[in-house]
Design an enzyme around this catalytic site. Sequence first.
Site, short mmCIF file in Angstrom:
data_model
loop_
_atom_site.label_atom_id
_atom_site.label_comp_id
_atom_site.label_asym_id
_atom_site.label_seq_id
_atom_site.Cartn_x
_atom_site.Cartn_y
_atom_site.Cartn_z
N GLN A 161 51.20 -10.92 63.08
CA GLN A 161 51.68 -12.20 62.56
C GLN A 161 50.54 -13.04 62.00
O GLN A 161 50.64 -13.60 60.90
CB GLN A 161 52.37 -12.99 63.68
CG GLN A 161 52.97 -14.31 63.24
CD GLN A 161 53.38 -15.22 64.38
OE1 GLN A 161 52.97 -15.02 65.54
NE2 GLN A 161 54.19 -16.22 64.08
N TYR B 11 49.05 -10.90 80.16
CA TYR B 11 48.47 -11.37 78.89
C TYR B 11 47.54 -12.56 79.14
O TYR B 11 46.41 -12.58 78.67
CB TYR B 11 49.61 -11.78 77.95
CG TYR B 11 49.19 -12.48 76.70
CD1 TYR B 11 49.44 -13.83 76.51
CD2 TYR B 11 48.56 -11.78 75.67
CE1 TYR B 11 49.06 -14.48 75.35
CE2 TYR B 11 48.19 -12.43 74.50
CZ TYR B 11 48.45 -13.77 74.35
OH TYR B 11 48.07 -14.41 73.20
N LYS C 121 43.50 -12.89 78.60
CA LYS C 121 42.93 -13.92 77.73
C LYS C 121 41.93 -14.79 78.50
O LYS C 121 40.89 -15.18 77.97
CB LYS C 121 44.04 -14.78 77.10
CG LYS C 121 44.80 -14.07 75.99
CD LYS C 121 43.85 -13.68 74.86
CE LYS C 121 44.48 -12.85 73.78
NZ LYS C 121 43.49 -12.40 72.78
#
Length: 314
Positions: free
Chosen positions: A14, A139, A143
């Site tokens: 994206q 996730y 991160k």
Amino acid sequence: MKDQTILITGSKGQIGTELANMLKTKYTRVITSDIHKNEIGDKDYVQLNVLDKNRISEVIGDYKVGQIYHLAAILSAKGEENPTLAWEVNLTGGLNILDSAVLHKVPRVFWPSSIAVFGPQTPKEQTPQHTVTDPTTIYGITKLAGERWSHHYYTKKGLDIRSLRYPGLISYKAMPGGGTTDYAVEIFHEAIKHGRYTSFVSSDVRLPMMYMPDALRATIELMEAPTDQIKIRSAYNVAGVSFSPKELAASICKVIPDFEIDYAPDFRDGIAQSWPSSIDDSQARVDWGWKPEYDLDQMTQEMIKELKGVKYSV
Ligand code: VAH
């Protein structure tokens, strides 16, 4: 045109899809890369698996890369379905990039973080730059670990690595994949096609979001800022707009009056509820002049106009 070669990983995603086009207007050469084959025969596209450390080093050396935008990642929802893959791609893949950047003395590296580093104990409103980070998703864990590794590579190895805690990103040119905030993109497509949408996030869950043009500008402004202005080497908070599914639906109704929303929360609602509602990005504003340009209604109007024109020509 700056005489540098840029490498983007995850360029078919994206963010990568649009960032590549924007960087091609600014730099002499942009090498795009992703794990997928190159169906269109783009000579500046490289099929690259971020777990292939030797190939990464080969590409960076062969093209004499001046900047790396490392975007390849498994996002929150997909990461919960495949934790090992998320850890491998997001962390091992990220460290492969950083090690190759150090080896080849790449002047600047961008490796994004996310508001997913925050969790249930983090202050929900106007989340500070420095605060509790207790992510509940794999996730978010990857991160947060990535932020600490970035700080390490800057302080111990002198790598000029920069990062942003991206909020949920809204765009019409390329679909997101496997995220929790994907609802805020899907809703526009469904509103135009069917006039209705069933949200997998509850009506009142407000999340920090950002329209893609603001996110791309923040990314490039951060990367082009003079080194002495960059005081945060984990990742900067940046904010665009915060809204809930109910507030987004009300904004869509101003353009598509008959639009209807209903709710069927799934596991992604739990992820969304663990994240902040709004972000304090004052340090980014002070250090390198960050300022968003889009509010919710401006984003909504442009999303619908462009999707009607580009994709659905209704
Ligand atoms: C996700 N779009 O939903 C990503 C983002 C803050 C959310 O990191 O996983």
